[in-house]
Design a protein around this motif. Structure first.
Motif, PDB file in Angstrom:
ATOM      1  N   ALA A   1       2.486  89.871 -60.731  1.00 43.86           N
ATOM      2  CA  ALA A   1       3.158  89.998 -62.109  1.00 43.86           C
ATOM      3  C   ALA A   1       4.393  88.978 -61.860  1.00 43.86           C
ATOM      4  O   ALA A   1       4.794  88.188 -62.982  1.00 43.86           O
ATOM      5  CB  ALA A   1       4.027  91.607 -61.914  1.00 43.86           C
ATOM      6  N   ASP A   2       5.116  88.551 -60.769  1.00 38.93           N
ATOM      7  CA  ASP A   2       5.967  87.680 -60.609  1.00 38.93           C
ATOM      8  C   ASP A   2       5.638  86.386 -61.061  1.00 38.93           C
ATOM      9  O   ASP A   2       6.087  85.891 -61.491  1.00 38.93           O
ATOM     10  CB  ASP A   2       6.839  87.782 -59.225  1.00 38.93           C
ATOM     11  N   LEU A   3       4.465  86.244 -60.459  1.00 37.10           N
ATOM     12  CA  LEU A   3       3.914  84.678 -60.833  1.00 37.10           C
ATOM     13  C   LEU A   3       3.433  84.460 -62.033  1.00 37.10           C
ATOM     14  O   LEU A   3       3.591  83.631 -62.800  1.00 37.10           O
ATOM     15  CB  LEU A   3       2.412  84.822 -59.995  1.00 37.10           C
ATOM     16  N   ASP A   4       3.012  85.574 -62.753  1.00 34.33           N
ATOM     17  CA  ASP A   4       2.763  85.461 -64.071  1.00 34.33           C
ATOM     18  C   ASP A   4       3.865  85.178 -64.966  1.00 34.33           C
ATOM     19  O   ASP A   4       3.790  84.354 -65.957  1.00 34.33           O
ATOM     20  CB  ASP A   4       1.949  86.556 -64.792  1.00 34.33           C
ATOM     21  N   ALA A   5       4.905  85.734 -64.806  1.00 37.07           N
ATOM     22  CA  ALA A   5       6.271  85.603 -65.208  1.00 37.07           C
ATOM     23  C   ALA A   5       6.791  84.352 -64.869  1.00 37.07           C
ATOM     24  O   ALA A   5       7.080  83.372 -65.927  1.00 37.07           O
ATOM     25  CB  ALA A   5       7.403  86.532 -64.815  1.00 37.07           C
ATOM     26  N   GLU A   6       6.631  83.709 -63.820  1.00 35.68           N
ATOM     27  CA  GLU A   6       6.767  82.433 -63.427  1.00 35.68           C
ATOM     28  C   GLU A   6       6.096  81.352 -64.159  1.00 35.68           C
ATOM     29  O   GLU A   6       6.384  80.404 -64.813  1.00 35.68           O
ATOM     30  CB  GLU A   6       6.673  81.998 -62.043  1.00 35.68           C
ATOM     31  N   LEU A   7       4.687  81.736 -64.502  1.00 36.00           N
ATOM     32  CA  LEU A   7       3.790  80.987 -65.326  1.00 36.00           C
ATOM     33  C   LEU A   7       3.893  80.863 -66.724  1.00 36.00           C
ATOM     34  O   LEU A   7       4.111  79.758 -67.188  1.00 36.00           O
ATOM     35  CB  LEU A   7       2.404  81.439 -65.039  1.00 36.00           C
ATOM     36  N   SER A   8       4.500  81.823 -67.036  1.00 37.01           N
ATOM     37  CA  SER A   8       4.790  81.765 -68.739  1.00 37.01           C
ATOM     38  C   SER A   8       6.267  81.016 -68.879  1.00 37.01           C
ATOM     39  O   SER A   8       6.263  80.221 -69.568  1.00 37.01           O
ATOM     40  CB  SER A   8       5.069  83.175 -69.301  1.00 37.01           C
ATOM     41  N   GLN A   9       7.256  81.218 -67.998  1.00 36.64           N
ATOM     42  CA  GLN A   9       8.500  80.214 -67.775  1.00 36.64           C
ATOM     43  C   GLN A   9       7.981  78.457 -67.814  1.00 36.64           C
ATOM     44  O   GLN A   9       8.485  77.969 -68.583  1.00 36.64           O
ATOM     45  CB  GLN A   9       9.408  80.671 -66.756  1.00 36.64           C
ATOM     46  N   ILE A  10       6.937  78.567 -66.702  1.00 37.85           N
ATOM     47  CA  ILE A  10       6.402  76.989 -66.635  1.00 37.85           C
ATOM     48  C   ILE A  10       5.860  76.589 -67.994  1.00 37.85           C
ATOM     49  O   ILE A  10       6.149  75.466 -68.611  1.00 37.85           O
ATOM     50  CB  ILE A  10       5.463  77.081 -65.601  1.00 37.85           C
ATOM     51  N   GLU A  11       4.938  77.317 -68.925  1.00 37.95           N
ATOM     52  CA  GLU A  11       4.503  77.026 -69.891  1.00 37.95           C
ATOM     53  C   GLU A  11       5.448  76.913 -71.070  1.00 37.95           C
ATOM     54  O   GLU A  11       5.383  75.889 -71.692  1.00 37.95           O
ATOM     55  CB  GLU A  11       3.392  78.317 -70.385  1.00 37.95           C
ATOM     56  N   HIS A  12       6.459  77.726 -71.070  1.00 37.66           N
ATOM     57  CA  HIS A  12       7.574  77.440 -72.010  1.00 37.66           C
ATOM     58  C   HIS A  12       8.440  76.345 -71.659  1.00 37.66           C
ATOM     59  O   HIS A  12       8.444  75.290 -72.686  1.00 37.66           O
ATOM     60  CB  HIS A  12       8.483  78.750 -72.015  1.00 37.66           C
TER      61      HIS A  12
END
Ligand SMILES: [Zn+2]
Length: 244
Positions: free
Chosen positions: A15-26
């Motif tokens: 879940a932490d990785l997915d949060a980071e991935l969406s920050q990266i996409e943003h």
């Protein structure tokens, strides 16, 4: 559903990785380097459009200059011919008056054409200076465009690397997780929010809403391997602590 604490801990990392991935996409969609590059592209395009317009205007002025010059030439030829006839002397009084009158008219015409030619040449000089300036500007904009593109590519390369690292780790984690747990997590994520969140005090880490006392008591009483859901957002509620 049951899941061992170790599985829950991996899910939390996921879940932490997915949060980071969406920050990266943003971040990758709102790169200041990309904005700088697009501005440089637009500025460069506009300067080239201005240059093209100036070139057309200069061509037009050159055509006008050539036309005035050839008209002046024709008037001068006519004047020369008239003067030769006057100097030849074999003309009567009527022809003399006519020729003198024509010469005066031709001289006025020549003077007017020369004034017009001068105006066009001045205008040409002005446009030529603007064209020279535009060429200098375009040179500078090309450097800026090159720099901006390099900065944008560098920024994207860093983002790609960050994304790649997380995606690899994500693949590892998913491979080690119970398939039912992953599918519950993904279903919850498909609703738009986080798939799982840590229980932080009385709050759900996914939706940040405080959980009421009754639910908290039920959560506290549940076995460690019980898979719990946030009563507010439905995220998988993880009770694992760091280093736990
Ligand atoms: Zn929640």
């Amino acid at each position: 559903m049951k899941a061992e604490v170790i599985q829950q801990r991996s899910l939390l990392e996921l879940a932490d990785l997915d949060a980071e991935l969406s920050q990266i996409e943003h971040k990758s969609r709102h790169l200041p380097e990309q904005q700088r590059f697009e501005k440089a592209q637009a500025d460069h395009r506009e300067a080239n459009d201005r240059l093209a317009a100036l070139r057309l205007a200069l061509d037009d002025l050159d055509a006008q200059i050539a036309k005035f010059e050839s008209e002046i030439e024709a008037v001068r030829d006519r004047e020369d011919r008239d003067r030769k006839m006057l100097d030849g002397g074999a003309i009567n009084a009527k022809q003399l008056t006519d020729l003198q009158h024509e010469l005066e008219t031709l001289q006025r015409r020549q003077s007017s054409l020369e004034d017009s030619l001068l105006e066009v040449m001045e205008r040409r000089e002005e446009l030529q200076a603007r064209q020279d300036n535009e060429l200098v500007t375009i040179d500078e904009l090309e450097s800026e465009l090159y720099e901006a593109q390099r900065a944008r590519d560098d920024a994207l390369a860093v983002i790609d690397q960050n994304r790649h690292q997380r995606v690899s780790r994500r693949d590892e984690l998913t491979a080690g997780l119970d398939a039912d747990l992953v599918s519950l997590y993904e279903r919850q994520r498909a609703n738009g929010g986080a798939g799982a969140g840590r229980l932080q005090g009385r709050r759900c880490g996914a939706c940040r809403i405080e959980i009421d006392r009754g639910e908290l008591a039920r959560i506290a009483a549940a076995a460690d391997d019980e898979v719990l859901r946030c009563p507010e957002c439905g995220a998988i509620l993880l009770r694992v602590k760091d280093g736990n």
